[in-house]
Design an enzyme around this catalytic site. Structure first.
Site, mmCIF file in Angstrom:
data_model
loop_
_atom_site.group_PDB
_atom_site.id
_atom_site.type_symbol
_atom_site.label_atom_id
_atom_site.label_comp_id
_atom_site.label_asym_id
_atom_site.label_seq_id
_atom_site.Cartn_x
_atom_site.Cartn_y
_atom_site.Cartn_z
ATOM 1 N N SER A 82 0.858 -1.197 0.000
ATOM 2 C CA SER A 82 0.000 0.000 0.000
ATOM 3 C C SER A 82 0.888 1.239 0.000
ATOM 4 C CB SER A 82 -0.867 0.014 1.269
ATOM 5 O OG SER A 82 -1.521 1.257 1.421
ATOM 6 N N TYR A 97 -1.641 0.061 10.790
ATOM 7 C CA TYR A 97 -1.731 -0.329 9.373
ATOM 8 C C TYR A 97 -0.472 0.133 8.626
ATOM 9 C CZ TYR A 97 -3.833 -0.858 4.673
ATOM 10 O OH TYR A 97 -4.096 -1.211 3.369
HETATM 11 P P1 NAP Z 1 -11.442 -5.750 1.149
HETATM 12 O O1 NAP Z 1 -12.372 -5.157 0.141
HETATM 13 O O2 NAP Z 1 -11.720 -5.521 2.588
HETATM 14 O O3 NAP Z 1 -11.330 -7.337 0.875
HETATM 15 C C1 NAP Z 1 -10.510 -8.081 1.730
HETATM 16 C C2 NAP Z 1 -10.358 -9.496 1.210
HETATM 17 O O4 NAP Z 1 -9.417 -10.172 2.050
HETATM 18 C C3 NAP Z 1 -11.637 -10.304 1.265
HETATM 19 O O5 NAP Z 1 -11.592 -11.235 0.208
HETATM 20 C C4 NAP Z 1 -11.529 -11.006 2.616
HETATM 21 O O6 NAP Z 1 -12.277 -12.241 2.678
HETATM 22 C C5 NAP Z 1 -10.047 -11.300 2.668
HETATM 23 N N1 NAP Z 1 -9.494 -11.452 4.008
HETATM 24 C C6 NAP Z 1 -9.583 -10.605 5.062
HETATM 25 N N2 NAP Z 1 -8.911 -11.108 6.127
HETATM 26 C C7 NAP Z 1 -8.398 -12.303 5.730
HETATM 27 C C8 NAP Z 1 -7.656 -13.309 6.374
HETATM 28 N N3 NAP Z 1 -7.276 -13.192 7.668
HETATM 29 N N4 NAP Z 1 -7.319 -14.421 5.673
HETATM 30 C C9 NAP Z 1 -7.686 -14.579 4.387
HETATM 31 N N5 NAP Z 1 -8.410 -13.644 3.713
HETATM 32 C C10 NAP Z 1 -8.756 -12.524 4.390
HETATM 33 O O7 NAP Z 1 -9.950 -5.231 0.928
HETATM 34 P P2 NAP Z 1 -9.266 -4.610 -0.387
HETATM 35 O O8 NAP Z 1 -9.491 -3.154 -0.395
HETATM 36 O O9 NAP Z 1 -9.611 -5.413 -1.562
HETATM 37 O O10 NAP Z 1 -7.728 -4.814 -0.002
HETATM 38 C C11 NAP Z 1 -6.974 -5.928 -0.464
HETATM 39 C C12 NAP Z 1 -5.501 -5.680 -0.147
HETATM 40 O O11 NAP Z 1 -5.087 -4.461 -0.758
HETATM 41 C C13 NAP Z 1 -5.206 -5.517 1.349
HETATM 42 O O12 NAP Z 1 -3.952 -6.075 1.632
HETATM 43 C C14 NAP Z 1 -5.160 -4.014 1.525
HETATM 44 O O13 NAP Z 1 -4.384 -3.639 2.635
HETATM 45 C C15 NAP Z 1 -4.523 -3.604 0.217
HETATM 46 N N6 NAP Z 1 -4.768 -2.224 -0.179
HETATM 47 C C16 NAP Z 1 -6.041 -1.728 -0.335
HETATM 48 C C17 NAP Z 1 -6.205 -0.410 -0.748
HETATM 49 C C18 NAP Z 1 -7.551 0.200 -0.968
HETATM 50 O O14 NAP Z 1 -7.626 1.433 -1.176
HETATM 51 N N7 NAP Z 1 -8.635 -0.545 -0.979
HETATM 52 C C19 NAP Z 1 -5.091 0.395 -0.979
HETATM 53 C C20 NAP Z 1 -3.822 -0.140 -0.808
HETATM 54 C C21 NAP Z 1 -3.678 -1.455 -0.419
HETATM 55 P P3 NAP Z 1 -13.851 -12.280 3.099
HETATM 56 O O15 NAP Z 1 -14.602 -11.825 1.866
HETATM 57 O O16 NAP Z 1 -14.091 -13.696 3.436
HETATM 58 O O17 NAP Z 1 -14.014 -11.331 4.248
#
Ligand code: NAP
Length: 261
Positions: free
Chosen positions: A152, A165
């Site tokens: 991130s 975070y």
């Molecule tokens: P999200 O919409 O909250 O989706 C999270 C995903 O991870 C879901 O599939 C969830 O499964 C799964 N998950 C959560 N905890 C887990 C665990 N302990 N073991 C296995 N799976 C788990 O998040 P996102 O925005 O797509 O983010 C994905 C990644 O990108 C993360 O690492 C986040 O830090 C990073 N990121 C996000 C952003 C952003 O702006 N969104 C920016 C930079 C980086 P369930 O559906 O079963 O809950």
């Protein structure tokens, strides 16, 4: 035989976007999720449809596993071995935000421990398991293998209401140089993708705040990122379009990281 990708946290958000792009490239997929089985099933079905629309035929399996647990990480790798008997690409995508955005003068140790367990220890030791298996496969030949970790902009941006975070993502950023240096001799390339503001469930609670910041020019490319923006970066790696690069950081952030004057 199709190549195989294991994507953590692929039921929703960025992981789902990555799965859909890899499906179009003829990858068989393991869709890992934490608890939302209906979202995982929907993503799996959509991947099969996306592949079919691209004239490909793929197999997609879903696997529940908390990547913050050692036993469940082992279960996830054993599941992939049992179903597909090969692994060409690991995508460490799963990650969580703090349950409460608390000022660093107030934030709890429990939240810190949770984020380190899921966002750092999870991918670090899942990579260890996947790498050991990939090394065995490399001895038998085949196409180059890859490991991609989704970090991130928080790896280098101070947000004082979610220090846990930021620290977790900064620590996670060391995974890629370490494994890139260790695994090149085994034909495995390792990359970090650093997303900016991506429109997913994770950023749902701060959508209005970030809408305003984007509108005011926070990023040179004035829009939210989409899961498919990250998916396309993973797809470039998956297609071996960066064959002489490893340990590389790819920013998928609309130019957020640029300093301007
Ligand atoms: P999200 O919409 O909250 O989706 C999270 C995903 O991870 C879901 O599939 C969830 O499964 C799964 N998950 C959560 N905890 C887990 C665990 N302990 N073991 C296995 N799976 C788990 O998040 P996102 O925005 O797509 O983010 C994905 C990644 O990108 C993360 O690492 C986040 O830090 C990073 N990121 C996000 C952003 C952003 O702006 N969104 C920016 C930079 C980086 P369930 O559906 O079963 O809950």
């Amino acid at each position: 035989m199709n190549p195989v990708a294991l994507i953590t946290g692929a039921s929703r958000g960025i992981g789902r976007g990555i799965a859909l792009e890899l499906a179009k490239l003829n990858y068989d997929l393991v869709i890992n999720y934490a608890s939302n089985v209906s979202a995982a099933r929907e993503t799996a079905a959509d991947c099969v449809s996306a592949a079919r629309a691209a004239g490909k035929s793929i197999r997609v399996e879903i696997c529940q596993a908390d990547i913050g647990s050692g036993a469940e990480r082992r279960k996830l790798i054993e599941f992939t071995k049992g179903e597909f008997a090969r692994l060409d690409l690991l995508v460490n995508n799963a990650g969580v935000a703090p349950e409460v955005r608390a000022d660093i003068l107030e934030a709890s140790e429990e939240s810190f421990d949770r984020l380190i367990r899921i966002n750092v220890k999870g991918p670090y030791f899942l990579t260890q398991l996947a790498a050991r298996w990939m090394i065995e496969q490399h001895k038998l030949g085949g196409r180059p293998r890859k490991i991609v970790t989704i970090s991130s902009v928080s790896a280098y941006t101070a947000s004082v209401n979610r220090g846990d975070y930021c620290i977790a993502k900064a620590a996670l950023s060391m995974l890629t140089p370490l494994y890139a240096a260790r695994l090149a001799q085994h034909g495995i390339s390792v990359y970090e993708i650093r997303p900016g503001l991506i429109r997913t469930d994770m950023t749902g609670p701060v959508r209005a705040k970030y809408d305003k910041l984007i509108d005011e020019g926070l990023t040179p490319i004035k829009r939210w990122g989409k899961p498919e923006d990250v998916g396309k970066a993973v797809a470039a790696i998956a297609q071996n379009l960066l064959p002489f690069s490893t340990g590389e950081v790819i920013n998928v952030d609309g130019g957020f990281h640029l300093r301007t004057l």
